[in-house]
Design an enzyme around this catalytic site. Structure first.
Site, PDB file in Angstrom:
ATOM      1  N   GLU A 122      -0.817  19.885  23.766  1.00 59.20           N
ATOM      2  CA  GLU A 122      -0.024  18.660  23.708  1.00 59.20           C
ATOM      3  C   GLU A 122      -0.321  17.949  22.385  1.00 59.20           C
ATOM      4  O   GLU A 122      -1.489  17.827  22.028  1.00 59.20           O
ATOM      5  CB  GLU A 122      -0.344  17.706  24.858  1.00 59.20           C
ATOM      6  N   GLY A 254      -9.411  12.065  25.046  1.00 53.80           N
ATOM      7  CA  GLY A 254     -10.287  12.064  26.222  1.00 53.80           C
ATOM      8  C   GLY A 254     -10.226  13.354  27.017  1.00 53.80           C
ATOM      9  O   GLY A 254     -11.239  14.006  27.253  1.00 53.80           O
ATOM     10  N   ALA A 255      -9.009  13.737  27.424  1.00 53.50           N
ATOM     11  CA  ALA A 255      -8.872  14.936  28.235  1.00 53.50           C
ATOM     12  C   ALA A 255      -7.415  15.349  28.299  1.00 53.50           C
ATOM     13  O   ALA A 255      -6.532  14.601  27.885  1.00 53.50           O
ATOM     14  CB  ALA A 255      -9.412  14.694  29.643  1.00 53.50           C
ATOM     15  N   MET A 256      -7.167  16.548  28.842  1.00 53.65           N
ATOM     16  CA  MET A 256      -5.826  17.102  28.841  1.00 53.65           C
ATOM     17  C   MET A 256      -5.532  17.792  30.167  1.00 53.65           C
ATOM     18  O   MET A 256      -6.320  18.593  30.657  1.00 53.65           O
ATOM     19  CB  MET A 256      -5.702  18.088  27.664  1.00 53.65           C
ATOM     20  N   ASN A 258      -3.678  20.231  31.351  1.00 51.21           N
ATOM     21  CA  ASN A 258      -3.106  21.578  31.464  1.00 51.21           C
ATOM     22  C   ASN A 258      -3.094  22.061  32.912  1.00 51.21           C
ATOM     23  O   ASN A 258      -4.062  21.880  33.636  1.00 51.21           O
ATOM     24  CB  ASN A 258      -3.937  22.561  30.640  1.00 51.21           C
ATOM     25  N   HIS A 290      -7.102  10.542  36.358  1.00 51.37           N
ATOM     26  CA  HIS A 290      -5.891  10.514  35.521  1.00 51.37           C
ATOM     27  C   HIS A 290      -5.360  11.931  35.295  1.00 51.37           C
ATOM     28  O   HIS A 290      -4.182  12.218  35.530  1.00 51.37           O
ATOM     29  CB  HIS A 290      -6.219   9.828  34.195  1.00 51.37           C
ATOM     30  N   GLU A 291      -6.219  12.816  34.847  1.00 53.43           N
ATOM     31  CA  GLU A 291      -5.763  14.186  34.550  1.00 53.43           C
ATOM     32  C   GLU A 291      -5.330  14.889  35.830  1.00 53.43           C
ATOM     33  O   GLU A 291      -4.330  15.605  35.848  1.00 53.43           O
ATOM     34  CB  GLU A 291      -6.848  14.988  33.835  1.00 53.43           C
ATOM     35  N   GLU A 313       2.826   9.115  31.156  1.00 55.58           N
ATOM     36  CA  GLU A 313       1.567   8.431  30.853  1.00 55.58           C
ATOM     37  C   GLU A 313       1.480   7.039  31.491  1.00 55.58           C
ATOM     38  O   GLU A 313       0.461   6.669  32.047  1.00 55.58           O
ATOM     39  CB  GLU A 313       1.336   8.364  29.337  1.00 55.58           C
TER      40      GLU A 313
HETATM   41  N1  TRP Z   1      -1.969  14.072  27.943  1.00 57.55           N
HETATM   42  C1  TRP Z   1      -3.321  13.636  27.658  1.00 57.55           C
HETATM   43  C2  TRP Z   1      -3.598  12.528  28.651  1.00 57.55           C
HETATM   44  O1  TRP Z   1      -3.228  11.432  28.494  1.00 57.55           O
HETATM   45  C3  TRP Z   1      -3.503  13.112  26.273  1.00 57.55           C
HETATM   46  C4  TRP Z   1      -4.001  14.073  25.263  1.00 57.55           C
HETATM   47  C5  TRP Z   1      -5.129  14.804  25.330  1.00 57.55           C
HETATM   48  C6  TRP Z   1      -3.452  14.359  24.004  1.00 57.55           C
HETATM   49  N2  TRP Z   1      -5.305  15.503  24.160  1.00 57.55           N
HETATM   50  C7  TRP Z   1      -4.272  15.246  23.359  1.00 57.55           C
HETATM   51  C8  TRP Z   1      -2.332  13.912  23.363  1.00 57.55           C
HETATM   52  C9  TRP Z   1      -3.998  15.722  22.079  1.00 57.55           C
HETATM   53  C10 TRP Z   1      -2.040  14.373  22.091  1.00 57.55           C
HETATM   54  C11 TRP Z   1      -2.860  15.274  21.462  1.00 57.55           C
HETATM   55  O2  TRP Z   1      -4.097  12.721  29.679  1.00 57.55           O
HETATM   56 ZN    ZN Z   2      -2.291  11.108  30.502  1.00 56.63          ZN
END
Ligand code: TRP
Ligand code: ZN
Length: 847
Positions: A122, A254-256, A258, A290-291, A313
């Site tokens: 992302e 912070g985190a993602m 996936n 959140h994730e 978001e």
């Molecule tokens: N989608 C992620 C969140 O809000 C945000 C995020 C994590 C992100 N890593 C990133 C956005 C790198 C842009 C680029 O939970």
């Molecule tokens: Zn998010």
């Protein structure tokens, strides 16, 4: 390098992609500097699309071969991707590319962190992995084969098969490429399990580097709590057989989320009492939630295009705030969120980076992961919730999931769901998504013949993206107090829709005192000459009561700064009363000591026509705290002692509230005892909350050197704890020392500047130190600019985010303005500056 003349992308230009994807098969042959990625993609013409150009995104890829239905083809390559002639019936595209994860310092695409392979896709990272329509409205089912090193090999979905150095994964849920993930390396798993309310048993695992095993249990519990909460409150169950989380040291955010494989910045998931503060624990719990919540709001229902980012978001931040409110204290969470909004989002709204919750154009989408999209986006959903009520909100969300599951949606889709399920017309409400800036609401009142009238006038300053602002729908929660402090009218939500509008309340024996914007029912600034001392003593709403104290403090500070007056005794007496009120939650009491931020005060002064002097602001804030400390001197030791926690450490709301209050009191006490109690606390601390709180006060008392050295010796092997050591020294430095302190720390052997956490701990702390960053000699600006110039070619995303430190430059005196302009000019004229940083600097300078 990215192209030199960046293009602007417009929401209005959206068109669907010419092809649909039935399925994708990817094979990864992992090698640090020469990874091969083979893709096999089944395309079919999209009947909804008129433009059938076959364009696949791709950046920094070496194309080895390309085939259509088994026949070699020769696509036309550009720096952004490729085009190719394709059949007008379904066909199979196959391509092999080579990429270089070891050289990928931008942490976008496939990269190495401590020799572990991981991905971040992302928003537009997948195009650095292979050629693909890298846009969120193209969703597909992925199967992934990893041929890799020894150790753990992970991707999205469910495991299919594995053997020596290989593994295969299949994700049955169609998803856009930005949710793709892969992880490979020597990892250890902390395992657990969860059975959903639909009877599915899910294997849970949190993967970490060897040595971090003892920091997993809290995050795992937070995950299980989140899974249960989403079932109970939103009726949303998990939908795969496994859920994996991986902790990574090098990560831009912070985190993602996936699908089935969340990837976390180690700082956002690893926790233990000895190494993490109460605040860390609470933040980790919220980010895990959140994730996880994104699985439904983001993944099952995703965004049509990146302009719709707030669709996932804003909603997911709102959901995680509801979760935290349920797990901990709702009022404390609400007040903390408002403090955060004012500290991070209001400055965006007030400055050159102002943009609507749903922007209409951008150059680099990474620059729009902002407090406006996330936090103001969540406030907009909170307002919808307030306007329609809890039950109608729940019904609307059920319809949203039912109607749009599996789709890539827009804000229009979202609002239509609410219109259809509630019968409300939301066309005016929609302005919250399109107008930038924070509305101000001025309040006037009158009283005659038992009728009390409140008149509200809303205004929104024009800005570049909102030149002609129109009135918005503003829910204003109001309560009325009788002069004796009792409640004359419980909370009612008034709907302000006109530029100016009156509301009457009849049958009032006496003129009431209004308590306005209870619960912070809308993200606005209230202009109201209220009796703050009365509200601080009597308000029944925890938010407006806290706000009354905050308003008194703000007024006192502004008077001190502009007129040299002494601290307001009304604030000191009111707060002293609250601090010693054992009926109040200690966490809530500690928030009462949280003074308006110094940057916020600078904004307020600027708006009132003054030129803010950061040193004067710093002095006034400390003067107010000292005055409270002196006034309460006799009560402080007992207050401190009464909020010590006995028994084993637990990061729960009750214990952490006590520690928060004790820590705030320790700061007041340190002024009285010169740091003696802080030294005792440091020497006896058995958890990081106490150790770090004591260390901060020892530094403030001018006797921190020994403890700092001991701390470093104790924790030099722990990356996350050392980030605190770097950050704290800058954070508590005297204003004229902050830049020097930061500079000295950048020379420290452990200052690994390519690691975003360490970079932010040190230079982010400088940017957050208002008086230190704005030191008159420009040393703060110069140091930050030097490092941003150095970081940009390595990691544009983190560089660009940190440029926002300069967004408030117009507020300050001409000398500071010209020093900042020089710093910005220096960054702007750096050869080959990234698209990310170029856009940020251009926007900041142009306004
Ligand atoms: N989608 C992620 C969140 O809000 C945000 C995020 C994590 C992100 N890593 C990133 C956005 C790198 C842009 C680029 O939970
Ligand atoms: Zn998010």
């Amino acid at each position: 390098m990215r192209d030199a003349s960046p293009q602007t992308i417009f929401l209005a230009d959206y068109t669907p992609f010419g092809f649909q994807i039935e399925k994708v098969h990817l094979t990864f042959d992992l090698a640090p500097s020469a990874t091969r990625v083979t893709s096999r993609i089944r395309f079919a013409p999209n009947p909804e699309a008129s433009d059938k150009t076959f364009f696949l995104h791709g950046e920094n890829l070496s194309l080895i071969s390309a085939k259509i239905d088994g026949q070699a083809v020769t696509p036309t390559l550009t720096p952004e991707g490729l085009t190719c002639d394709v059949p007008s019936i379904p066909f199979t595209w196959e391509a092999e590319v080579q990429i270089d994860p070891a050289a990928n310092t931008a942490l976008e695409g496939l990269y190495l962190s401590n020799s572990m392979y991981c991905t971040q896709c992302e928003a537009e990272g997948f195009r650095k992995i292979t050629y693909y329509p890298d846009r969120p409205d193209v969703m597909s089912v992925f199967t992934v084969r990893i041929n890799g090193p020894h150790g753990t090999l992970l991707s999205n979905g469910n495991p299919v098969a594995s053997g020596d150095c290989w593994a295969e994964w299949h994700d049955p849920w169609p998803k856009p490429a930005y949710l793709f993930a892969l992880v490979a390396g020597e990892l250890v798993a902390h395992r657990d399990a969860f059975t959903t309310n639909e009877g599915r048993s899910v294997d849970l695992a949190l993967y970490v580097r060897p040595g971090d095993e003892n920091k997993c249990s809290f995050g795992m519990q937070a995950l299980k709590d989140s899974m249960k909460w989403d079932e109970d409150v939103y009726g949303r169950a998990y939908d795969l057989d496994v859920f994996n989380i991986v902790a990574v040291d090098d990560f831009n955010m912070g985190a993602m989320e996936n699908k089935g494989l969340n990837i976390f910045n180690a700082s956002a998931v690893l926790a233990s009492p000895a190494t993490s503060t109460d605040m860390n624990f609470e933040r980790i719990e919220a980010i895990i939630a959140h994730e996880y919540f994104h699985n439904w709001t983001g993944n099952r229902i995703t965004c049509r295009d990146w302009f719709q980012l707030c669709l996932k978001e804003g909603l997911t931040v709102f959901r995680d705030s509801q979760f935290t409110a349920d797990m901990r204290s709702a009022p404390v969470k609400r007040i903390s969120d408002v403090i955060d909004l004012r500290g991070r989002q209001f400055p965006e709204d007030q400055g050159p980076l102002a943009h609507p919750v749903r922007p209409e154009s951008f150059q680099e989408i990474n620059n729009f992961y902002t407090a406006t999209v996330y936090e103001k986006g969540a406030e907009v959903i909170r307002m919808l919730h307030t306007l329609v009520g809890t039950k109608a909100y729940a019904a609307a969300l059920d319809l949203y999931f039912e109607r749009h599951d599996g789709q890539a949606c827009t804000i229009e889709d979202w609002l239509t769901v609410f219109e259809d399920s509630t019968g409300r017309d939301l066309s005016q409400f929609k302005r919250w998504y399109s107008q930038a800036g924070t509305p101000r609401v001025a309040v006037t009142e009158s009283f005659a013949d038992g009728t009390y009238t409140l008149t509200f006038a809303q205004s929104l300053a024009p800005s570049a993206t909102t030149p002609d602002p129109q009135p918005q729908v503003i829910p204003i929660a109001v309560g009325l107090l009788a002069p004796d402090g009792s409640e004359a009218m419980g909370t009612q939500v008034l709907e302000l829709t006109q530029a100016s509008q009156s509301f009457t309340f009849s049958g009032m024996a006496e003129k009431p005192v209004p308590s306005i914007l209870r619960g912070f029912s809308a993200p606005v600034v209230l202009d109201h000459m209220a009796d703050h001392a009365f509200l601080l003593a009597h308000d029944t709403d925890p938010f407006t009561r806290w706000e009354a104290g905050n308003n008194l403090a703000r007024a006192s500070l502004i008077a001190t700064i502009t007129r040299g007056t002494d601290p307001d005794p009304a604030w000191i007496n009111g707060i002293a009363g609250i601090l010693t009120d054992a009926n109040l939650d200690p966490a809530y009491r500690s928030l009462m000591l949280d003074l308006p931020g110094q940057s916020e005060l600078a904004a307020e002064l600027h708006r009132a026509g003054h030129t803010p002097d950061p040193d004067a602001i710093w002095t006034a804030v400390h003067g107010l705290k000292y005055a409270l400390s002196d006034a309460m001197a006799d009560a402080l030791p007992a207050l401190y002692a009464a909020h010590q926690v006995s028994g084993p450490y637990a990061p729960n709301a009750e214990q952490s509230g006590k520690r928060a209050l004790a820590s705030a009191v320790l700061t007041l006490l340190t002024r009285q005892d010169g740091g003696d109690q802080a030294q005792v606390q440091y020497d006896t601390a058995d958890n990081m909350t106490l150790q770090l709180g004591a260390l901060a006060n020892l530094i403030r008392a001018g006797r921190g050197d020994a403890a700092l050295a001991r701390f470093e010796a104790q924790w030099k092997e722990d990356r996350l704890v050392m980030d605190k050591w770097f950050g704290l020294q800058v954070g508590v430095a005297e204003p004229d020392d902050a830049a020097d302190t930061a500079k000295a720390l950048t020379q420290h052997a452990a200052f690994n500047w390519k690691n975003p956490n360490r970079f932010r701990a040190t230079l982010g702390a400088l940017a957050a130190h208002h008086a230190g960053f704005h030191a008159k000699d420009g040393s703060g600006y110069a140091l930050l600019a030097d490092w941003l110039i150095k970081l940009d070619p390595v990691n544009p995303q983190t560089t660009a985010r940190m440029c926002s430190a300069f967004q408030t430059w117009r507020r300050y005196d001409t000398i500071r303005q010209s020093l900042i302009q020089k710093a910005l000019e220096r960054i702007a004229s750096t050869p080959d500056l990234s698209r990310d940083t170029t856009e940020m600097i251009t926007r900041i300078r142009e306004a």
